[in-house]
Scaffold this active site. Sequence first.
Site, mmCIF file in Angstrom:
data_model
loop_
_atom_site.group_PDB
_atom_site.id
_atom_site.type_symbol
_atom_site.label_atom_id
_atom_site.label_comp_id
_atom_site.label_asym_id
_atom_site.label_seq_id
_atom_site.Cartn_x
_atom_site.Cartn_y
_atom_site.Cartn_z
ATOM 1 N N CYS A 1 40.081 44.272 40.819
ATOM 2 C CA CYS A 1 41.384 43.830 41.060
ATOM 3 C C CYS A 1 41.605 43.979 42.461
ATOM 4 O O CYS A 1 40.927 44.925 43.110
ATOM 5 C CB CYS A 1 42.218 44.480 40.050
ATOM 6 S SG CYS A 1 44.167 44.567 40.720
ATOM 7 N N HIS A 2 42.449 43.212 43.162
ATOM 8 C CA HIS A 2 42.736 43.344 44.516
ATOM 9 C C HIS A 2 43.335 44.886 44.822
ATOM 10 O O HIS A 2 43.024 45.302 45.991
ATOM 11 C CB HIS A 2 43.843 42.339 44.962
ATOM 12 C CG HIS A 2 43.600 41.969 46.351
ATOM 13 N ND1 HIS A 2 43.140 40.554 46.760
ATOM 14 C CD2 HIS A 2 43.865 42.719 47.564
ATOM 15 C CE1 HIS A 2 43.017 40.594 48.015
ATOM 16 N NE2 HIS A 2 43.598 41.457 48.458
ATOM 17 N N THR A 3 43.726 45.668 43.984
ATOM 18 C CA THR A 3 44.064 46.778 44.419
ATOM 19 C C THR A 3 42.975 47.717 44.644
ATOM 20 O O THR A 3 43.066 48.436 45.301
ATOM 21 C CB THR A 3 44.923 47.453 43.144
ATOM 22 O OG1 THR A 3 46.195 46.618 42.834
ATOM 23 C CG2 THR A 3 45.525 48.879 43.385
ATOM 24 N N CYS B 1 55.154 56.699 33.368
ATOM 25 C CA CYS B 1 55.000 57.875 32.688
ATOM 26 C C CYS B 1 54.663 59.122 33.808
ATOM 27 O O CYS B 1 53.823 58.610 34.632
ATOM 28 C CB CYS B 1 53.743 57.777 31.491
ATOM 29 S SG CYS B 1 53.335 59.434 30.708
ATOM 30 N N CYS C 1 44.607 45.397 33.378
ATOM 31 C CA CYS C 1 45.532 45.316 34.708
ATOM 32 C C CYS C 1 46.024 43.959 35.066
ATOM 33 O O CYS C 1 47.223 43.717 34.686
ATOM 34 C CB CYS C 1 44.798 45.824 35.993
ATOM 35 S SG CYS C 1 45.676 45.828 37.212
ATOM 36 N N ARG D 1 38.779 36.460 38.639
ATOM 37 C CA ARG D 1 38.240 37.432 38.194
ATOM 38 C C ARG D 1 36.889 37.466 37.971
ATOM 39 O O ARG D 1 36.242 36.628 37.377
ATOM 40 C CB ARG D 1 38.856 38.212 36.651
ATOM 41 C CG ARG D 1 40.158 38.765 36.895
ATOM 42 C CD ARG D 1 40.078 40.014 37.777
ATOM 43 N NE ARG D 1 41.503 40.887 37.738
ATOM 44 C CZ ARG D 1 42.328 40.708 38.735
ATOM 45 N NH1 ARG D 1 42.369 39.894 39.884
ATOM 46 N NH2 ARG D 1 43.190 41.559 38.731
ATOM 47 N N GLU E 1 40.176 48.191 35.779
ATOM 48 C CA GLU E 1 40.425 47.080 34.759
ATOM 49 C C GLU E 1 39.246 47.079 33.911
ATOM 50 O O GLU E 1 38.189 46.309 34.226
ATOM 51 C CB GLU E 1 40.754 45.942 35.658
ATOM 52 C CG GLU E 1 41.120 44.561 34.554
ATOM 53 C CD GLU E 1 41.356 43.504 35.599
ATOM 54 O OE1 GLU E 1 42.665 43.684 36.278
ATOM 55 O OE2 GLU E 1 40.924 42.295 35.574
ATOM 56 N N CYS F 1 52.498 58.956 27.555
ATOM 57 C CA CYS F 1 52.376 60.326 26.839
ATOM 58 C C CYS F 1 53.323 60.274 25.706
ATOM 59 O O CYS F 1 53.283 61.055 24.576
ATOM 60 C CB CYS F 1 52.745 61.427 27.550
ATOM 61 S SG CYS F 1 54.360 61.747 28.231
ATOM 62 N N ARG G 1 50.479 62.054 36.479
ATOM 63 C CA ARG G 1 50.462 61.097 37.776
ATOM 64 C C ARG G 1 50.381 62.463 39.006
ATOM 65 O O ARG G 1 49.297 61.816 39.763
ATOM 66 C CB ARG G 1 51.867 60.737 37.834
ATOM 67 C CG ARG G 1 52.108 59.878 39.059
ATOM 68 C CD ARG G 1 51.528 58.464 38.969
ATOM 69 N NE ARG G 1 51.577 57.756 40.215
ATOM 70 C CZ ARG G 1 50.789 57.747 41.095
ATOM 71 N NH1 ARG G 1 49.453 58.403 41.001
ATOM 72 N NH2 ARG G 1 50.812 56.863 42.352
HETATM 73 N N1 LIG Z 1 52.217 45.861 40.295
HETATM 74 C C1 LIG Z 1 51.203 45.984 39.567
HETATM 75 O O1 LIG Z 1 51.217 46.542 38.415
HETATM 76 C C2 LIG Z 1 49.975 45.091 40.024
HETATM 77 C C3 LIG Z 1 48.966 44.878 39.236
HETATM 78 C C4 LIG Z 1 47.588 44.371 39.742
HETATM 79 C C5 LIG Z 1 47.808 43.904 40.956
HETATM 80 N N2 LIG Z 1 48.591 43.954 41.911
HETATM 81 C C6 LIG Z 1 48.777 43.390 43.060
HETATM 82 O O2 LIG Z 1 49.088 42.159 43.005
HETATM 83 C C7 LIG Z 1 48.364 41.424 44.182
HETATM 84 C C8 LIG Z 1 47.588 40.477 43.875
HETATM 85 O O3 LIG Z 1 46.500 41.138 42.937
HETATM 86 P P1 LIG Z 1 45.324 39.925 42.245
HETATM 87 O O4 LIG Z 1 44.079 40.787 41.552
HETATM 88 O O5 LIG Z 1 45.754 38.801 41.508
HETATM 89 O O6 LIG Z 1 44.716 39.255 43.790
HETATM 90 P P2 LIG Z 1 43.869 38.220 44.237
HETATM 91 O O7 LIG Z 1 42.933 38.416 45.231
HETATM 92 O O8 LIG Z 1 43.305 37.630 42.861
HETATM 93 O O9 LIG Z 1 44.799 36.954 44.607
HETATM 94 C C9 LIG Z 1 45.600 37.067 45.761
HETATM 95 C C10 LIG Z 1 45.899 35.778 46.067
HETATM 96 O O10 LIG Z 1 47.041 35.859 47.355
HETATM 97 C C11 LIG Z 1 46.839 34.554 48.246
HETATM 98 N N3 LIG Z 1 47.349 34.982 49.219
HETATM 99 C C12 LIG Z 1 46.955 35.881 50.448
HETATM 100 N N4 LIG Z 1 47.813 36.007 51.284
HETATM 101 C C13 LIG Z 1 48.627 34.977 50.989
HETATM 102 C C14 LIG Z 1 49.821 34.502 51.564
HETATM 103 N N5 LIG Z 1 50.224 35.245 52.792
HETATM 104 N N6 LIG Z 1 50.725 33.486 51.178
HETATM 105 C C15 LIG Z 1 50.285 33.010 50.073
HETATM 106 N N7 LIG Z 1 49.291 33.372 49.232
HETATM 107 C C16 LIG Z 1 48.544 34.330 49.825
HETATM 108 C C17 LIG Z 1 45.169 34.711 48.392
HETATM 109 O O11 LIG Z 1 44.688 33.247 48.648
HETATM 110 C C18 LIG Z 1 44.751 34.923 46.826
HETATM 111 O O12 LIG Z 1 44.722 33.581 45.959
HETATM 112 C C19 LIG Z 1 47.613 42.530 44.815
HETATM 113 O O13 LIG Z 1 48.360 43.015 45.876
HETATM 114 C C20 LIG Z 1 47.389 43.455 44.062
HETATM 115 O O14 LIG Z 1 47.177 44.891 44.527
HETATM 116 C C21 LIG Z 1 49.683 44.723 41.403
HETATM 117 C C1 LIG Z 2 51.509 51.303 39.467
HETATM 118 C C2 LIG Z 2 51.760 49.788 40.313
HETATM 119 C C3 LIG Z 2 50.546 49.422 41.085
HETATM 120 C C4 LIG Z 2 49.253 49.264 40.168
HETATM 121 C C5 LIG Z 2 48.387 48.259 40.665
HETATM 122 C C6 LIG Z 2 47.219 48.001 39.775
HETATM 123 O O1 LIG Z 2 46.272 46.925 40.443
HETATM 124 ZN ZN LIG Z 3 45.012 46.063 39.035
HETATM 125 ZN ZN LIG Z 4 55.214 60.092 29.490
#
Ligand SMILES: NC(=O)c1ccc[n+]([C@@H]2O[C@H](COP(=O)([O-])OP(=O)(O)OC[C@H]3O[C@@H](n4cnc5c(N)ncnc54)[C@H](O)[C@@H]3O)[C@@H](O)[C@H]2O)c1
Ligand SMILES: CCCCCCO
Ligand SMILES: [Zn+2]
Ligand SMILES: [Zn+2]
Length: 367
Positions: free
Chosen positions: A47-49, A113, A177, A360, A70, A99, A117
């Site tokens: 994942c990108h994270t 939760c 994820c 993915r 993930e 939990c 953490r």
């Molecule tokens: N909040 C959460 O729970 C949670 C969960 C999973 C992922 N995330 C975050 O969500 C984001 C996406 O994750 P992912 O695994 O789908 O990433 P990914 O690498 O699969 O996709 C990212 C996409 O963004 C595009 N991109 C990059 N810069 C851009 C811009 N300036 N304008 C438009 N498009 C742009 C890229 O071309 C790519 O297609 C990441 O920041 C990740 O950390 C958050």
């Molecule tokens: C907890 C919010 C961020 C989680 C990112 C997972 O890719």
């Molecule tokens: Zn993730």
């Molecule tokens: Zn809890």
Amino acid sequence: MATQGQVITCKAAVAWEPNKPLTIEDVQVAPPQNGEVRIKILYTALCHTDAYTWSGKDPEGLFPCILGHEAAGIVESVGEGVTEVQPGDHVIPCYQAECGECKFCKSGKTNLCGKVRAATGVGVMLSDRKSRFSINGKPLYHFMGTSTFSQYTVVHDVSVAKIDPKAPLEKVCLLGCGVPTGLGAVWNTAKVEPGSIVAIFDLGTVGLAQRVQKLLGIDIDSKKFERVTEFLNPKEHDKPIQQVIVDLTDGGVDYSFECIGNVSVMRSALECCHKGWGTSVIVGVAASGEEICTRPFQLVTGRVWKGTAFGGFKSRSQVPWLVEKYMNKEIKVDEYITHSLALAEINKAFDLMHEGGCLRCVLAMHE
Ligand SMILES: NC(=O)c1ccc[n+]([C@@H]2O[C@H](COP(=O)([O-])OP(=O)(O)OC[C@H]3O[C@@H](n4cnc5c(N)ncnc54)[C@H](O)[C@@H]3O)[C@@H](O)[C@H]2O)c1
Ligand SMILES: CCCCCCO
Ligand SMILES: [Zn+2]
Ligand SMILES: [Zn+2]
């Protein structure tokens, strides 16, 4: 299991320092302590994270560590007091614990939760504030309480979802994820009504998993075009993209989702929403210290700015439900798997993520 109570030596991809290639090492994984579960990870996706933390921009990114969050696997052994899972159970590790007893879990208002953490945020286990990973006695930090880039990992029992053993682990690992985050952002966080006009900034996995009808996809990677009905590439417009969208949609979209982690895109995602009711959901994880900004009048005139973690799903209780929805063909997962590699090729998998043609990539952990 013969390994119950024993230290297991297995292969893991270790992040020794930010931005340096991961190396496959022989890692010692200690037995699970009270309230812990040791899992044999069979498949993990990237994942990108993971890439964000590996970049060094994440203050919770402690090195050396084992990344990955993930995945899917099978319980190898459990520590004292663990009652919800047993050896042989098929499970998905959950970085968002559940939990059922803490203030967050009891609030009925969030999927967050608070139980573990404080430990997972600093790369250790709750019971003794120590790691279960080491190499010849040198400890390695855990990551997000999951560390799935290892053939075996140890997680808290509140961070494990027991799933249908008939589910294909090489597919449902994505329910750890990206796919739930995209789905849940629409279903739980925004509660998008049918017929709404939606703008999604990022056509990666999280972005694409937001199955909505009238979808306007915005991405800077043109290879993502074919996956949406209407597409905008900000690089092809000289006006701010929010203005382009407002002009295209008679005043703005009903909902927008930023799934990149770019604070200026977050502003565009808010400001392309319709006056009076438009709602923008932040999904992307921005680098620490980054701040969002907009004119307060954007909110005074009715726009809503909110965010989501894991799509608002409660992990241990709803991941099994998501697996059932996948098994009943009510949600898609296979479509987001564009590459499959072995653990030893993990650096290539990250290159694929950055090259853009990959949604993915699933790693087989024991091949
Ligand atoms: N909040 C959460 O729970 C949670 C969960 C999973 C992922 N995330 C975050 O969500 C984001 C996406 O994750 P992912 O695994 O789908 O990433 P990914 O690498 O699969 O996709 C990212 C996409 O963004 C595009 N991109 C990059 N810069 C851009 C811009 N300036 N304008 C438009 N498009 C742009 C890229 O071309 C790519 O297609 C990441 O920041 C990740 O950390 C958050
Ligand atoms: C907890 C919010 C961020 C989680 C990112 C997972 O890719
Ligand atoms: Zn993730
Ligand atoms: Zn809890």
